[in-house]
Design a protein around this motif. Structure first.
Motif, short mmCIF file in Angstrom:
data_model
loop_
_atom_site.label_atom_id
_atom_site.label_comp_id
_atom_site.label_asym_id
_atom_site.label_seq_id
_atom_site.Cartn_x
_atom_site.Cartn_y
_atom_site.Cartn_z
N VAL A 41 -54.78 57.26 15.03
CA VAL A 41 -53.42 57.60 15.40
C VAL A 41 -53.24 58.75 15.93
O VAL A 41 -54.02 59.75 15.46
CB VAL A 41 -52.49 56.92 14.82
CG1 VAL A 41 -52.65 55.50 14.31
CG2 VAL A 41 -52.43 57.59 13.49
N THR A 42 -52.05 59.12 16.72
CA THR A 42 -51.52 60.60 17.16
C THR A 42 -50.41 60.53 16.43
O THR A 42 -49.32 59.61 16.19
CB THR A 42 -51.67 60.64 18.69
OG1 THR A 42 -51.10 61.96 18.94
CG2 THR A 42 -50.62 59.69 19.25
N VAL A 43 -49.89 61.65 16.03
CA VAL A 43 -48.66 62.18 15.42
C VAL A 43 -47.57 62.75 16.47
O VAL A 43 -46.67 63.33 16.24
CB VAL A 43 -48.85 62.90 14.25
CG1 VAL A 43 -49.45 61.94 12.96
CG2 VAL A 43 -49.43 64.12 14.48
N ASP A 44 -47.99 63.12 17.68
CA ASP A 44 -47.35 63.53 18.69
C ASP A 44 -46.19 62.88 18.92
O ASP A 44 -46.24 61.34 19.08
CB ASP A 44 -48.07 63.57 19.93
CG ASP A 44 -49.31 64.74 19.88
OD1 ASP A 44 -49.21 65.43 18.92
OD2 ASP A 44 -50.21 64.59 20.82
N GLU A 45 -45.16 63.58 19.09
CA GLU A 45 -43.64 62.61 19.29
C GLU A 45 -43.83 62.31 20.91
O GLU A 45 -44.20 62.85 21.78
CB GLU A 45 -42.55 63.62 19.14
CG GLU A 45 -42.48 64.09 17.78
CD GLU A 45 -41.80 63.06 16.70
OE1 GLU A 45 -41.35 62.03 17.30
OE2 GLU A 45 -41.75 63.31 15.59
N GLU A 46 -42.93 61.12 21.04
CA GLU A 46 -42.76 60.55 22.54
C GLU A 46 -41.41 60.87 22.99
O GLU A 46 -40.50 61.15 22.27
CB GLU A 46 -43.04 58.96 22.58
CG GLU A 46 -44.42 58.44 22.36
CD GLU A 46 -44.24 56.96 22.01
OE1 GLU A 46 -45.10 56.32 22.78
OE2 GLU A 46 -43.51 56.43 21.60
N HIS A 47 -41.52 61.28 24.28
CA HIS A 47 -40.17 61.95 24.79
C HIS A 47 -39.91 60.66 26.21
O HIS A 47 -41.06 60.41 26.82
CB HIS A 47 -40.27 63.24 25.35
CG HIS A 47 -40.56 63.97 23.98
ND1 HIS A 47 -39.68 64.58 23.15
CD2 HIS A 47 -41.65 64.78 23.69
CE1 HIS A 47 -40.25 65.32 22.12
NE2 HIS A 47 -41.24 65.46 22.37
#
Length: 329
Positions: free
Chosen positions: A322-328
């Motif tokens: 998984v990635t932990v980057d936030e979605e915008h």
């Protein structure tokens, strides 16, 4: 733009899937005489052929999923032939377009056209229901995780960790974390939850929900469910019998492989969400204090939108899943 099937009269399987999973009702005219149109109504789970009514009425009483109704309208006497899809949108669409072809191309009377089409599609429609699109997506998502685990941990530990439908625990059970896999083809991370126990950690092991978003693509960029299964079987090696047992329990049948013609690929990287005190899970303990006579509630389904919820990391070798980057927006 929609893609037509090879005979140019009807939609391709991919476009039938696209219209059906959009969830919106749509009316599709079929060129020819007598006038015919198909009313696709995903919310009701039905597809209806509407055309001119000419007696006698077709005989459909013995068919569980088919209903006929004559209708008076400003356009004259109309016939409505409705099929309950029940997970087999391709079969329902094919049956009704076959009726239209009998009417328009061969000039058969309505009752004869319906009888011919039902006979032609009997085995397909009654014997090959296949998985619903929701279940197809769910299985594809679980196999993506299984594939990752095979590559990182080996086929034995990976297959053993996959619980599938054969256990009351979560989809994947590992020593340091349990995983519940949720897959959608939507643009938002909206996932359906079922029951009071699906999102309850067990034996003190942390539970993470894995959110996977898929999108339709062409055959060069993605895989059909059948292709995905073939790849997993090859990678499972001697553990293939256990994989096959779980696939069968989930409703997979090799004889139905042609029903799954849609190619899927990841819309973006999966995200993990720790199911803790802040996660919006509806559990028996949380509901008991606020719902009068809660013990009388026997079942529960609800949808959670995790699009802007804070993702979390996974431990050890699972981190790359998984990635932990936030979605915008």
């Amino acid at each position: 733009m929609t893609e037509q099937a090879e005979d140019a009269r009807h939609l391709s399987v991919a476009n039938v899937d696209f219209l059906w999973t959009s969830g919106h009702p749509v009316v599709l005219p079929i060129a020819g005489a007598p006038a015919c149109k198909l009313d696709l109504h995903p919310a009701n789970g039905t597809i209806t052929l509407i055309t001119a009514f000419t007696p006698p009425e077709p005989v459909v009483a013995k068919w569980r999923n088919i209903r006929f109704k004559p209708v008076d309208s400003d356009e004259g006497d109309l016939a409505e032939l409705t099929v309950s899809v029940e997970g087999n949108v391709h079969g329902a669409y094919s049956l009704l377009t076959s009726v239209a072809d009998q009417l328009q191309l061969l000039g058969e009377p309505l009752a004869a056209a319906v009888a011919t089409a039902v006979t032609k599609h009997r085995n397909l429609f009654l014997g090959k229901a296949g998985l619903s699109v929701e279940k197809e997506l769910g299985l594809f998502g679980e196999l993506l995780v299984l594939e990752y685990l095979i590559e990182k941990a080996g086929s034995g530990p990976a297959v053993e960790s996959w619980q599938g439908p054969l256990s009351e625990e979560h989809d994947f059970v590992l020593s340091d974390v349990h995983l519940e896999i949720k897959t959608t083809s939507g643009e938002q991370r909206r996932h359906m939850m079922h029951g009071f126990t699906q999102l309850i950690p067990v034996r003190g092991v942390p539970l993470s929900l894995i959110s996977i978003q898929l999108t339709r693509t062409n055959h060069e960029r993605g895989l059909t469910l059948g292709q995905m299964i073939s790849g997993i079987r090859a990678k499972a090696g001697g553990y293939r019998p256990k994989v096959d047992a779980k696939l069968e329990a989930l409703g997979w049948d090799d004889a139905d492989v042609e029903l799954y013609s849609t190619s899927w690929t990841k819309r973006n990287e999966p995200r993990a969400f720790l199911v803790d005190e802040q996660f919006p899970a509806l559990t028996a303990s949380r509901l008991a204090g606020g719902v009068p006579n809660f013990k009388m509630v026997s079942d529960l389904s609800y949808r959670v939108d995790l699009t802007y919820f804070h993702p979390s990391a996974l431990p050890g070798a699972l981190a790359g899943l998984v990635t932990v980057d936030e979605e915008h927006s």
